[in-house]
Design a protein around this motif. Structure first.
Motif, PDB file in Angstrom:
ATOM      1  N   GLU A   1       0.847  -1.193   0.000  1.00  0.00           N
ATOM      2  CA  GLU A   1       0.000   0.000   0.000  1.00  0.00           C
ATOM      3  C   GLU A   1       0.884   1.244   0.000  1.00  0.00           C
ATOM      4  O   GLU A   1       1.816   1.359   0.796  1.00  0.00           O
TER       5      GLU A   1
ATOM      6  N   LYS B   1       0.579   5.572  -0.282  1.00  0.00           N
ATOM      7  CA  LYS B   1      -0.284   6.754  -0.257  1.00  0.00           C
ATOM      8  C   LYS B   1       0.538   8.005  -0.531  1.00  0.00           C
ATOM      9  O   LYS B   1       1.767   7.987  -0.471  1.00  0.00           O
TER      10      LYS B   1
ATOM     11  N   ASP C   1      -0.464   7.189   7.680  1.00  0.00           N
ATOM     12  CA  ASP C   1      -1.635   7.049   6.798  1.00  0.00           C
ATOM     13  C   ASP C   1      -2.394   8.360   6.662  1.00  0.00           C
ATOM     14  O   ASP C   1      -3.459   8.420   6.043  1.00  0.00           O
TER      15      ASP C   1
END
Length: 512
Positions: A101, A103, A139
């Protein structure tokens, strides 16, 4: 130059499809695919390369709204690894938040705007503003605000970092600051078929050089988008490249050029180069393929040029006449022969092949096939000669240029900070990972300043000399275009297809 008007809509000489017919292996259909851009003219105002207003328009309507390559996944291999991506006056953080992942966020504290990161970082657990100590989880969730009692309107809901859209292709990480932009997959189109049989997922970043240049980013990028400049800028390529018979196509947001190798340029008089040059050396004794003049290195910044009629002259690497009866010389060959050379390059023998086209191309392909066999195995037997021999170079709007098949070159061009007349030219070599071997760590960026020579990056090999030829022109283009009385720059209908396609897409972005 012996080739100008031919009475047809192409330069003389063998066509690319005829070259493909000679191939000793099966040629993929994509190389024969013709998708030209409709004829122009395409005319632009030179101010788009230096105007502050136009630069600011690009920031607002291009860089804030387009899919753009920010980094490679290998640059952030571990959770918490973060990359700072700067484009013009904008800055973004790309962070790995999980094993698979990634971001991205604007690189700005939501208190008073201080950049959260000023350089890449590893293994971060949080983003902590150095100014007042506001903190966010990686995050993007708001974690801590000192004296939060004094900010009653601030909460995790209101002041978590706003996400920036992320797309991934071939191991590269793209971002788009525009929440309303087209889907990444739609932007790419059917790009994958163009990068077979060695897709970028199977490659690693073996070299990464970033050079600052004194010109607009579009001036720099456009210098690498066509083969039309080879006749004047790269005389060292004229006896090996069919420059003016290159093939150009456009596909959605992408354009392609294929320049055939293993044959003479149609600009060259074959009689001038029929006999090999005695004592030829790649960087120290070279014959100009158009004039027949011989350029010989006497030392750094000192070149002897001998004309076909026997006259000689001595020049520096910028082609300034120093002595002798011959008083003019080609600046590109003077720099090639008399400019900076890494240790040991002076004695490099000339490896240019000669002979019939079929034999030249077959020999070049076989040499490349055996070179890469040690890396990828017998897959090379399924690859055509053309894919090994020819220069196949793409541009994906707005600012990257991945090259095809086994050619490892990958360019990116972007503004240098907030200055419309400076930019960064990045060169990456994306090499196949050897079969059965672990993926090597990516190369760190080797920065070259404005006045550094590309030869200061020896990892570029002979391309350092080629790039030096390219950038000789660029600051003079940047300055000269301001004096164009007509305020018009015009591009060739076919030979500058890729540049025309770029300006078409740019106009669409800026006008929407």
């Amino acid at each position: 130059m012996v080739e100008t008007l031919t009475g047809t809509n192409r330069s003389k000489g063998i066509s690319y499809n005829e070259l493909l017919d000679m191939d000793t292996h099966q040629v993929p259909a994509k190389l024969r695919e013709d998708c030209p851009m409709p004829p122009g003219p395409t005319i632009v105002n030179p101010s788009i390369y230096y105007s502050r207003d136009f630069f600011d328009l690009e920031v607002e309507r291009l860089w804030k709204r387009v899919w753009q390559m920010a980094c490679h996944e290998d640059d952030i291999p571990n959770v918490g690894d973060s990359h700072v991506y700067d484009i013009a006056n904008l800055s973004y953080i790309v962070v790995r938040t999980g094993p698979d992942e990634i971001k991205a966020f604007p690189n700005a504290c939501l208190h008073r705007g201080r950049q959260l990161l000023t350089e890449d970082a590893q293994h971060l657990k949080e983003f902590r503003c150095p100014f007042h100590g506001w903190g966010w989880k990686i995050d993007g969730t708001l974690k801590e605000v000192p004296c939060q009692w004094d900010f009653p309107s601030v909460s995790e809901k209101t002041h978590s970092l706003p996400p920036v859209r992320v797309g991934r292709w071939g191991g590269f990480v793209f971002i788009n600051p525009d929440d309303k932009a087209e889907p990444f997959e739609q932007f790419l189109g059917d790009i994958d078929r163009h990068f077979e049989p060695i897709p970028f997922e199977r490659r690693y970043k073996a070299v990464h050089v970033a050079k600052k240049l004194r010109c607009n980013w579009k001036v720099a990028q456009e210098a690498f988008m066509e083969a039309y400049h080879v006749v004047a800028t790269h005389p060292t390529l004229l006896d090996t490249m069919g420059d003016a018979n290159s093939k150009y196509d456009v596909f959605g947001n992408m354009s392609r050029a294929i320049s055939p190798n293993g044959l003479l340029s149609p600009h060259v008089n074959p009689a001038l180069v029929a006999e090999p040059l005695e004592g030829a050396k790649t960087y120290a004794r070279v014959r100009h393929a158009l004039s027949g003049n011989v350029y010989e290195r006497l030392g750094e910044d000192r070149v002897r040029v001998t004309a076909r009629d026997g006259r000689t002259g001595i020049f520096d690497h910028q082609a300034h006449h120093l002595e002798g009866e011959l008083d003019h010389a080609d600046i590109q060959l003077c720099d090639w022969v008399g400019g900076r050379l890494p240790d040991g390059w002076e004695e490099e023998p000339d490896s240019t092949t000669t002979g019939p086209i079929l034999e030249r191309r077959k020999a070049m392909a076989e040499a490349a096939r055996e070179k890469w066999r040690a890396v990828v195995g017998d897959e090379v037997d399924q690859v055509s000669d053309a894919e090994f021999v020819d220069t196949i170079y793409y541009n994906l709007f707005p600012n990257i240029s991945p090259w095809g098949c086994f050619n490892p070159i990958f360019y990116r061009f972007r503004p240098h900070g907030d200055n419309p007349e400076e930019c960064i030219h990045e060169i990456m070599f994306m090499l196949p990972v050897a079969k059965g071997q672990p993926r090597p760590a990516p190369a760190k960026v080797h920065w070259l300043d404005f006045d550094d020579d590309y030869c200061d990056a020896p990892e570029l090999g002979m391309l350092a000399k080629v790039f030096n030829q390219d950038v000789v022109n660029l600051p003079h283009v940047q300055k000269g275009m301001k004096s164009i009385k007509s305020q018009e720059i015009v591009f060739a209908n076919y030979g500058e297809t890729k540049i025309r396609h770029f300006h078409k897409r740019l106009k669409e972005f800026l006008g929407s």
